[in-house]
Design a protein around this motif. Structure first.
Motif, PDB file in Angstrom:
ATOM      1  N   ARG A  35       0.824  -1.205   0.000  1.00 14.62           N
ATOM      2  CA  ARG A  35       0.000   0.000   0.000  1.00 14.62           C
ATOM      3  C   ARG A  35       0.863   1.262   0.000  1.00 14.62           C
ATOM      4  O   ARG A  35       0.585   2.225  -0.715  1.00 14.62           O
ATOM      5  CB  ARG A  35      -0.907  -0.027   1.227  1.00 14.62           C
ATOM      6  CG  ARG A  35      -1.840   1.151   1.290  1.00 14.62           C
ATOM      7  CD  ARG A  35      -2.782   1.027   2.455  1.00 14.62           C
ATOM      8  NE  ARG A  35      -3.324   2.346   2.739  1.00 14.62           N
ATOM      9  CZ  ARG A  35      -3.360   2.895   3.924  1.00 14.62           C
ATOM     10  NH1 ARG A  35      -2.877   2.255   4.952  1.00 14.62           N
ATOM     11  NH2 ARG A  35      -3.878   4.083   4.104  1.00 14.62           N
ATOM     12  N   GLU A  36       1.911   1.271   0.806  1.00 12.59           N
ATOM     13  CA  GLU A  36       2.817   2.421   0.841  1.00 12.59           C
ATOM     14  C   GLU A  36       3.434   2.678  -0.532  1.00 12.59           C
ATOM     15  O   GLU A  36       3.515   3.825  -0.990  1.00 12.59           O
ATOM     16  CB  GLU A  36       3.929   2.171   1.856  1.00 12.59           C
ATOM     17  CG  GLU A  36       3.492   2.235   3.304  1.00 12.59           C
ATOM     18  CD  GLU A  36       4.613   1.850   4.244  1.00 12.59           C
ATOM     19  OE1 GLU A  36       5.748   1.623   3.759  1.00 12.59           O
ATOM     20  OE2 GLU A  36       4.370   1.755   5.461  1.00 12.59           O
ATOM     21  N   VAL A  45      -4.852  -5.436  -0.903  1.00 11.74           N
ATOM     22  CA  VAL A  45      -4.643  -4.030  -0.554  1.00 11.74           C
ATOM     23  C   VAL A  45      -5.970  -3.276  -0.657  1.00 11.74           C
ATOM     24  O   VAL A  45      -6.354  -2.529   0.258  1.00 11.74           O
ATOM     25  CB  VAL A  45      -3.580  -3.380  -1.464  1.00 11.74           C
ATOM     26  CG1 VAL A  45      -3.526  -1.873  -1.216  1.00 11.74           C
ATOM     27  CG2 VAL A  45      -2.207  -3.991  -1.215  1.00 11.74           C
ATOM     28  N   THR A 105      -8.244  -4.292   2.201  1.00 11.34           N
ATOM     29  CA  THR A 105      -7.810  -3.724   3.479  1.00 11.34           C
ATOM     30  C   THR A 105      -8.177  -2.251   3.584  1.00 11.34           C
ATOM     31  O   THR A 105      -8.709  -1.792   4.611  1.00 11.34           O
ATOM     32  CB  THR A 105      -6.295  -3.906   3.649  1.00 11.34           C
ATOM     33  OG1 THR A 105      -5.982  -5.302   3.681  1.00 11.34           O
ATOM     34  CG2 THR A 105      -5.799  -3.246   4.933  1.00 11.34           C
ATOM     35  N   VAL A 106      -7.911  -1.482   2.518  1.00 13.24           N
ATOM     36  CA  VAL A 106      -8.217  -0.053   2.541  1.00 13.24           C
ATOM     37  C   VAL A 106      -9.725   0.166   2.641  1.00 13.24           C
ATOM     38  O   VAL A 106     -10.200   1.010   3.416  1.00 13.24           O
ATOM     39  CB  VAL A 106      -7.639   0.649   1.295  1.00 13.24           C
ATOM     40  CG1 VAL A 106      -8.129   2.098   1.212  1.00 13.24           C
ATOM     41  CG2 VAL A 106      -6.121   0.620   1.319  1.00 13.24           C
ATOM     42  N   GLU A 112      -6.162   7.606   4.734  1.00 11.16           N
ATOM     43  CA  GLU A 112      -5.966   6.360   3.996  1.00 11.16           C
ATOM     44  C   GLU A 112      -5.505   6.617   2.567  1.00 11.16           C
ATOM     45  O   GLU A 112      -5.286   5.684   1.805  1.00 11.16           O
ATOM     46  CB  GLU A 112      -7.255   5.535   3.996  1.00 11.16           C
ATOM     47  CG  GLU A 112      -7.817   5.246   5.379  1.00 11.16           C
ATOM     48  CD  GLU A 112      -6.809   4.586   6.295  1.00 11.16           C
ATOM     49  OE1 GLU A 112      -6.016   3.763   5.817  1.00 11.16           O
ATOM     50  OE2 GLU A 112      -6.814   4.913   7.504  1.00 11.16           O
ATOM     51  N   LEU A 138      -4.465   6.096  -4.170  1.00 11.82           N
ATOM     52  CA  LEU A 138      -4.678   4.683  -4.482  1.00 11.82           C
ATOM     53  C   LEU A 138      -5.633   4.471  -5.649  1.00 11.82           C
ATOM     54  O   LEU A 138      -5.724   3.366  -6.175  1.00 11.82           O
ATOM     55  CB  LEU A 138      -5.230   3.958  -3.246  1.00 11.82           C
ATOM     56  CG  LEU A 138      -4.228   3.796  -2.090  1.00 11.82           C
ATOM     57  CD1 LEU A 138      -4.946   3.312  -0.844  1.00 11.82           C
ATOM     58  CD2 LEU A 138      -3.125   2.822  -2.461  1.00 11.82           C
TER      59      LEU A 138
END
Length: 219
Positions: A31-32, A71, A74-75, A111, A116
């Motif tokens: 994610r980062e 990912v 999760t987000v 977030e 994203l």
């Protein structure tokens, strides 16, 4: 006790704590990197940043698509939890209906939804039952937040959930170029300006129609 005709139930072994932590670190690292560099996700770098070997990464996720799936899941779940906490706070009388909406927007901004967004063009099954269920839960929670604020007369009536999510996405997306490295420090300031514009009574008439999340998925 089982009878002669009954089969003993097999126990599904629980994953070891270190295996769970490794999986969580891999998802967090991915994610980062997606926030920093966009949808091109170098798996070797994901493993390095997560502090695990490549073999551990592939033991948990067979390919890039599966990792991207988790990912997004999760987000989505994390943003939903922010919305549900806002609803609970309003139920408890800790904040007003619009206060709950405001708190959610600032929490969701952390977030990095906008950063994203490009990954949603990546190759993975966006209609997977897990993702559909997660999206439905998120949609329901945000719709409750906006409806409560609207019913309380605190949210202007010509705003849809999609309008909220478009603005949240755009205002948390870093601007192109290298001159915006400190972009993050302006996000909450501009979100606050946006939220002030959502409050009733409205000072102008908005063109077009309120946007829904379904509208956004069709675009």
């Amino acid at each position: 006790m089982t009878t002669a005709t009954e089969k003993p139930q097999r126990r599904v072994p629980r994953p070891r704590a270190d295996a769970v932590r490794n999986r969580e670190r891999i998802v967090a690292a991915a994610r980062e990197l997606l926030v920093e560099h966009g949808p091109v996700l170098p798996l070797d770098e994901v493993a390095r940043r997560a502090g695990v070997g490549n073999a551990t990464l592939y033991r948990n996720f067979k390919d890039r698509g599966e990792l991207m799936h988790h990912v997004v899941l999760t987000v989505t779940d994390t943003i939903t939890e922010h919305a549900e906490r806002g609803l609970a706070a309003e139920d408890a009388g800790e904040v007003t209906a619009f206060g709950a909406l405001r708190t959610f927007v600032h929490a969701a901004a952390e977030e990095r939804i906008g950063a994203l967004c490009p990954m949603l063009n990546a190759t993975f099954d966006k209609d997977h039952p897990e993702l559909v269920a997660a999206r439905d839960r998120l949609t329901g929670a945000i719709e409750q937040l906006t409806e409560r604020a609207r019913t309380a007369g605190e949210l202007r009536p010509d705003i849809g959930v999609g309008d909220l999510m478009v603005a949240l996405s755009q205002l948390t997306r870093p601007l192109p170029g290298t001159g915006c490295l400190d972009f993050d420090r302006y996000v909450h300031r501009h979100l606050q300006l946006f939220l002030d514009g959502l409050m009733a009574p409205a000072r102008s008439e908005l063109p077009g129609e309120p946007a829904t999340l379904e509208d956004l998925r069709q675009d």
